[in-house]
Design an enzyme around this catalytic site. Structure first.
Site, PDB file in Angstrom:
ATOM      1  N   PRO A   2      12.230 -13.334 114.900  1.00  0.00           N
ATOM      2  CA  PRO A   2      12.104 -14.734 115.221  1.00  0.00           C
ATOM      3  C   PRO A   2      10.420 -15.208 115.618  1.00  0.00           C
ATOM      4  O   PRO A   2      10.061 -14.619 116.409  1.00  0.00           O
ATOM      5  CB  PRO A   2      13.101 -15.009 116.125  1.00  0.00           C
ATOM      6  CG  PRO A   2      14.062 -13.928 116.210  1.00  0.00           C
ATOM      7  CD  PRO A   2      13.177 -12.423 115.814  1.00  0.00           C
ATOM      8  N   GLU A   3      10.071 -16.175 114.616  1.00  0.00           N
ATOM      9  CA  GLU A   3       8.875 -16.741 114.669  1.00  0.00           C
ATOM     10  C   GLU A   3       9.038 -18.049 115.385  1.00  0.00           C
ATOM     11  O   GLU A   3      10.263 -18.665 115.381  1.00  0.00           O
ATOM     12  CB  GLU A   3       8.049 -16.433 113.858  1.00  0.00           C
ATOM     13  CG  GLU A   3       7.783 -15.145 113.428  1.00  0.00           C
ATOM     14  CD  GLU A   3       6.792 -14.928 112.173  1.00  0.00           C
ATOM     15  OE1 GLU A   3       5.794 -15.487 112.048  1.00  0.00           O
ATOM     16  OE2 GLU A   3       6.783 -13.918 111.362  1.00  0.00           O
ATOM     17  N   LYS A  59       6.903 -18.664 120.899  1.00  0.00           N
ATOM     18  CA  LYS A  59       7.990 -17.933 120.549  1.00  0.00           C
ATOM     19  C   LYS A  59       9.149 -17.803 121.636  1.00  0.00           C
ATOM     20  O   LYS A  59      10.112 -17.315 121.752  1.00  0.00           O
ATOM     21  CB  LYS A  59       7.845 -16.299 120.185  1.00  0.00           C
ATOM     22  CG  LYS A  59       7.086 -16.117 118.937  1.00  0.00           C
ATOM     23  CD  LYS A  59       6.741 -14.974 118.605  1.00  0.00           C
ATOM     24  CE  LYS A  59       5.803 -14.400 117.522  1.00  0.00           C
ATOM     25  NZ  LYS A  59       5.614 -13.260 117.317  1.00  0.00           N
ATOM     26  N   ARG A 249       0.512  -4.164 112.003  1.00  0.00           N
ATOM     27  CA  ARG A 249       1.703  -4.651 111.270  1.00  0.00           C
ATOM     28  C   ARG A 249       1.724  -4.325 109.717  1.00  0.00           C
ATOM     29  O   ARG A 249       0.501  -4.531 109.404  1.00  0.00           O
ATOM     30  CB  ARG A 249       2.004  -6.122 111.558  1.00  0.00           C
ATOM     31  CG  ARG A 249       2.225  -6.210 113.136  1.00  0.00           C
ATOM     32  CD  ARG A 249       3.502  -5.747 113.727  1.00  0.00           C
ATOM     33  NE  ARG A 249       4.659  -5.992 112.935  1.00  0.00           N
ATOM     34  CZ  ARG A 249       5.368  -7.149 113.016  1.00  0.00           C
ATOM     35  NH1 ARG A 249       5.023  -8.099 114.020  1.00  0.00           N
ATOM     36  NH2 ARG A 249       6.344  -7.529 112.517  1.00  0.00           N
TER      37      ARG A 249
END
Length: 259
Positions: A2-3, A59, A249
């Site tokens: 979730p961003e 977030k 990432r």
């Protein structure tokens, strides 16, 4: 993960389901999602409290009440849902909050990497959020340029550094840089003003569309809609997309469009 757009969507769920509602019951089905508070204390402190309007920073989601506040971080797999008390409970529903009016707020999280905190007052909320930079949504150009001024390292690392700029994650950063035609491993110091303006403009466009959708949309005209294809190609030029590790990432970009 979730961003910012996902958490803005959860804020909407919280507002529609729990805003102004009284807590009639709390069931902690898995205390592994609680941070800094026991299940017994959480139940005791929330029982009978009335939720106020929730708000988001980066977030993080904050739900004040007429007592303590709940502070949520959704980690990799967390989400908020509004259900009826008699709806079937899923295996990963970790926290159930029953509200007056017959609604139930559910925190569902498969991996439990983050979770729910209890903040006694506004000062406690501020301490939890103290290390965050300004929220990425609505950030004006002049402040964006000031934040990046003198920054060392790559541009993707800067965009996803929550202490610099709160809310952007892996998908958003890749989408923004693809739209701005900037390689994710470019040094911030090596970007000229025009490139930084393009990054800022792309950030605004991507966030506006993503917030409306409640997530980073997997549209075929977006990098996000192509990155997980078996043989992903650039939505803009049709050439194969590159993939590697940037800022720790998985990163996807177009070697042709993002020189």
């Amino acid at each position: 993960m979730p961003e910012l757009p996902d958490v803005e969507g959860f804020r909407g769920v919280m507002q529609r389901c729990a805003g102004g509602r009284r807590v009639d019951g709390v069931e902690v089905r898995d205390a592994g999602v609680l941070r800094g508070v026991t299940a017994r204390r959480l139940c005791r402190e929330l029982q009978g409290r009335r939720f106020a309007q929730p708000w988001r920073h980066g977030k993080w989601l904050v739900t004040p009440s007429d007592g303590p506040a709940l502070v949520w971080h959704f980690g990799m797999t967390g989400e908020l849902l509004c259900a009826a008390p008699d709806d079937a409970v899923e295996a990963h529903d970790r926290l159930l909050i029953t509200l007056d009016g017959g609604r139930q707020l559910r925190y569902r999280d498969r991996r439990k990497l983050q979770g729910v905190r209890l903040a006694a007052d506004e000062a406690a909320v501020e301490r939890i959020l103290a290390d965050l930079g300004p929220d990425a949504r609505g950030l004006d150009l002049s402040r964006f340029l000031r934040l990046l001024s003198g920054r060392r390292g790559g541009i993707k690392s800067a965009l996803t550094d929550q202490s610099l700029l709160a809310g952007l994650g892996n998908l958003l950063a890749d989408e923004i840089l693809w739209r701005a035609r900037v390689r994710p491993d470019r040094s911030v110091r090596g970007l000229d003003d025009d490139e930084l303006r393009r990054v800022h403009a792309a950030m605004g466009r991507v966030l506006r569309s993503s917030v409306r959708a409640g997530r980073v949309p997997a549209r075929r005209g977006w990098l996000t809609g192509r990155r997980d294809d078996a043989e992903p190609v650039c939505p803009r030029c049709g050439r194969p997309l590159a993939s590697g590790r940037t800022a720790g990432r998985r990163t996807v970009w177009c070697e042709h469009c993002q020189r």
